[in-house]
Design an enzyme around this catalytic site. Sequence first.
Site, PDB file in Angstrom:
ATOM      1  N   TYR A 186      14.723  -2.305  16.316  1.00 25.65           N
ATOM      2  CA  TYR A 186      14.443  -2.163  14.792  1.00 25.65           C
ATOM      3  C   TYR A 186      15.701  -3.002  14.310  1.00 25.65           C
ATOM      4  CZ  TYR A 186      14.014  -0.807   9.901  1.00 25.65           C
ATOM      5  OH  TYR A 186      13.688  -0.780   8.621  1.00 25.65           O
ATOM      6  N   THR A 189       0.805  -1.383  -0.089  1.00 25.18           N
ATOM      7  CA  THR A 189       0.003   0.049   0.201  1.00 25.18           C
ATOM      8  C   THR A 189       0.903   1.355   0.004  1.00 25.18           C
ATOM      9  OG1 THR A 189       0.230  -0.246   2.366  1.00 25.18           O
ATOM     10  CG2 THR A 189      -1.929  -1.130   1.082  1.00 25.18           C
ATOM     11  N   ARG A 217      -2.693  -3.525   5.209  1.00 24.86           N
ATOM     12  CA  ARG A 217      -3.968  -3.436   5.957  1.00 24.86           C
ATOM     13  C   ARG A 217      -4.828  -2.483   5.492  1.00 24.86           C
ATOM     14  NH1 ARG A 217      -0.419  -1.954  11.132  1.00 24.86           N
ATOM     15  NH2 ARG A 217       0.423  -0.691   9.347  1.00 24.86           N
TER      16      ARG A 217
HETATM   17  P1  NDP Z   1       6.205   2.262   4.080  1.00 18.10           P
HETATM   18  O1  NDP Z   1       5.739   2.912   5.474  1.00 18.10           O
HETATM   19  O2  NDP Z   1       6.046   3.331   3.128  1.00 18.10           O
HETATM   20  O3  NDP Z   1       5.528   1.204   3.936  1.00 18.10           O
HETATM   21  C1  NDP Z   1       5.264   0.188   4.772  1.00 18.10           C
HETATM   22  C2  NDP Z   1       4.406  -0.842   4.317  1.00 18.10           C
HETATM   23  O4  NDP Z   1       4.266  -1.988   5.255  1.00 18.10           O
HETATM   24  C3  NDP Z   1       2.936  -0.285   3.968  1.00 18.10           C
HETATM   25  O5  NDP Z   1       2.286  -0.842   2.879  1.00 18.10           O
HETATM   26  C4  NDP Z   1       2.224  -0.996   5.264  1.00 18.10           C
HETATM   27  O6  NDP Z   1       0.855  -1.287   4.945  1.00 18.10           O
HETATM   28  C5  NDP Z   1       2.947  -2.369   5.755  1.00 18.10           C
HETATM   29  N1  NDP Z   1       2.628  -2.682   6.795  1.00 18.10           N
HETATM   30  C6  NDP Z   1       3.241  -2.370   7.974  1.00 18.10           C
HETATM   31  N2  NDP Z   1       2.616  -3.063   9.181  1.00 18.10           N
HETATM   32  C7  NDP Z   1       1.972  -4.019   8.723  1.00 18.10           C
HETATM   33  C8  NDP Z   1       1.325  -5.122   9.125  1.00 18.10           C
HETATM   34  N3  NDP Z   1       1.176  -5.106  10.173  1.00 18.10           N
HETATM   35  N4  NDP Z   1       0.465  -5.963   8.259  1.00 18.10           N
HETATM   36  C9  NDP Z   1       0.812  -5.785   6.902  1.00 18.10           C
HETATM   37  N5  NDP Z   1       1.470  -4.712   6.411  1.00 18.10           N
HETATM   38  C10 NDP Z   1       2.146  -3.968   7.011  1.00 18.10           C
HETATM   39  O7  NDP Z   1       7.791   2.019   4.308  1.00 18.10           O
HETATM   40  P2  NDP Z   1       8.903   1.469   3.284  1.00 18.10           P
HETATM   41  O8  NDP Z   1       8.295   1.040   1.975  1.00 18.10           O
HETATM   42  O9  NDP Z   1      10.049   2.280   3.350  1.00 18.10           O
HETATM   43  O10 NDP Z   1       9.121   0.121   4.166  1.00 18.10           O
HETATM   44  C11 NDP Z   1       9.029  -1.283   3.519  1.00 18.10           C
HETATM   45  C12 NDP Z   1      10.070  -2.216   4.186  1.00 18.10           C
HETATM   46  O11 NDP Z   1      11.512  -1.577   3.859  1.00 18.10           O
HETATM   47  C13 NDP Z   1       9.803  -2.425   5.776  1.00 18.10           C
HETATM   48  O12 NDP Z   1       9.949  -3.518   6.033  1.00 18.10           O
HETATM   49  C14 NDP Z   1      10.975  -1.301   6.165  1.00 18.10           C
HETATM   50  O13 NDP Z   1      11.543  -1.922   7.480  1.00 18.10           O
HETATM   51  C15 NDP Z   1      12.212  -1.587   5.207  1.00 18.10           C
HETATM   52  N6  NDP Z   1      12.939  -0.671   5.135  1.00 18.10           N
HETATM   53  C16 NDP Z   1      12.814   0.758   4.899  1.00 18.10           C
HETATM   54  C17 NDP Z   1      13.915   1.575   4.633  1.00 18.10           C
HETATM   55  C18 NDP Z   1      13.448   3.308   4.541  1.00 18.10           C
HETATM   56  O14 NDP Z   1      14.373   3.901   4.860  1.00 18.10           O
HETATM   57  N7  NDP Z   1      12.304   3.582   4.049  1.00 18.10           N
HETATM   58  C19 NDP Z   1      15.170   1.282   4.346  1.00 18.10           C
HETATM   59  C20 NDP Z   1      15.409  -0.060   4.641  1.00 18.10           C
HETATM   60  C21 NDP Z   1      14.475  -1.010   4.775  1.00 18.10           C
HETATM   61  P3  NDP Z   1      -0.660  -0.874   5.760  1.00 18.10           P
HETATM   62  O15 NDP Z   1      -0.018   0.204   6.688  1.00 18.10           O
HETATM   63  O16 NDP Z   1      -1.639  -0.413   4.715  1.00 18.10           O
HETATM   64  O17 NDP Z   1      -0.729  -2.296   6.382  1.00 18.10           O
HETATM   65  C1  8X3 Z   2      15.551   1.938   7.337  1.00 19.42           C
HETATM   66  C2  8X3 Z   2      16.978   2.464   7.318  1.00 19.42           C
HETATM   67  O1  8X3 Z   2      18.625   3.627   8.622  1.00 19.42           O
HETATM   68  O2  8X3 Z   2      16.416   4.239   9.170  1.00 19.42           O
HETATM   69  O3  8X3 Z   2      15.750   0.478   7.603  1.00 19.42           O
HETATM   70  O4  8X3 Z   2      17.324   2.242  10.137  1.00 19.42           O
HETATM   71  S1  8X3 Z   2      17.293   3.121   8.932  1.00 19.42           S
END
Ligand code: NDP
Ligand code: 8X3
Length: 246
Positions: free
Chosen positions: A146, A11, A34
């Site tokens: 985290y 999403t 969600r």
């Molecule tokens: P966003 O917040 O933009 O997206 C997170 C997604 O995860 C949303 O689609 C949300 O959907 C979903 N989500 C969260 N909790 C739940 C749940 N309980 N059940 C189902 N879906 C869930 O963040 P990112 O796209 O940046 O993050 C995606 C992944 O990348 C994560 O695992 C994050 O830890 C990881 N990541 C992000 C980085 C960054 O700097 N942005 C760097 C490294 C890793 P909804 O709320 O609709 O459920």
């Molecule tokens: C997301 C990157 O550096 O904010 O996983 O933890 S950081």
Amino acid sequence: MAKTILITGATSGFGKACAEYFAAQGWQLILTGRRRERLEQLEKKLGASIRQVITLDVRDRDQVFEQLGSLIDVDVLLNNAGLALGLEPAWDVNIDDWEVMVDTNIKGLMYCTRAVLPQMVKRGSGHIVNIGSTAGAWPYPGGNVYGGTKAFVQQFSRNLRADLLGNNIRVTNLAPGMSESEFSEVRFKGNVEQAAKVYQGAEPLLPQDIAETVFWIVNRPAHVNINAIEVMPVDQAWGPFSIHRD
Ligand code: NDP
Ligand code: 8X3
């Protein structure tokens, strides 16, 4: 025949960018998250590329097994759903935040993997791409749980490869660094100003960068397994060890 990718957390951010990118490349999509209304918007936008949208909280074990356990012909599972909550030091943290991160980033990812793997093993093909993080390998103040959850993702990915040897199933841990998405808004609980400061004056990765990387990973020749990839923006690097001095 078109291949199918199942994306958790489609999403927003990486998941949404992957949905759009893979659809443009002719893949079929099973999208979960969600927020139902966002899934419906994607369904409208991506039309014929959508095989199914599933409103799903990955923390709900019964729901995950019920909804994902019966899916067949999933070529790629992208375990992307996840979050960080807070940046407080360990002694000051809200313990509920720690639990939500463990329940989502560790247990949710475990449930989705366990629900989808049997059909891959039965078919003798598949690819699991887990979204880890640089935080899983490199510590920083406030990264406490985290980072711990993402270290789990890294080692779980390796151990899956060990279990799956001989089954023709690939596993990858993709560990991005700072990327602009809703991630920081979620981490700072809706404080958009604090979230914007994370990216201010720097050029972070974009969700599109991650989508292109995932697409590259899953399109290597069939005999090639990319074990791990770490991606950072050019504007991010490591600091020296910090020393406390009186
Ligand atoms: P966003 O917040 O933009 O997206 C997170 C997604 O995860 C949303 O689609 C949300 O959907 C979903 N989500 C969260 N909790 C739940 C749940 N309980 N059940 C189902 N879906 C869930 O963040 P990112 O796209 O940046 O993050 C995606 C992944 O990348 C994560 O695992 C994050 O830890 C990881 N990541 C992000 C980085 C960054 O700097 N942005 C760097 C490294 C890793 P909804 O709320 O609709 O459920
Ligand atoms: C997301 C990157 O550096 O904010 O996983 O933890 S950081």
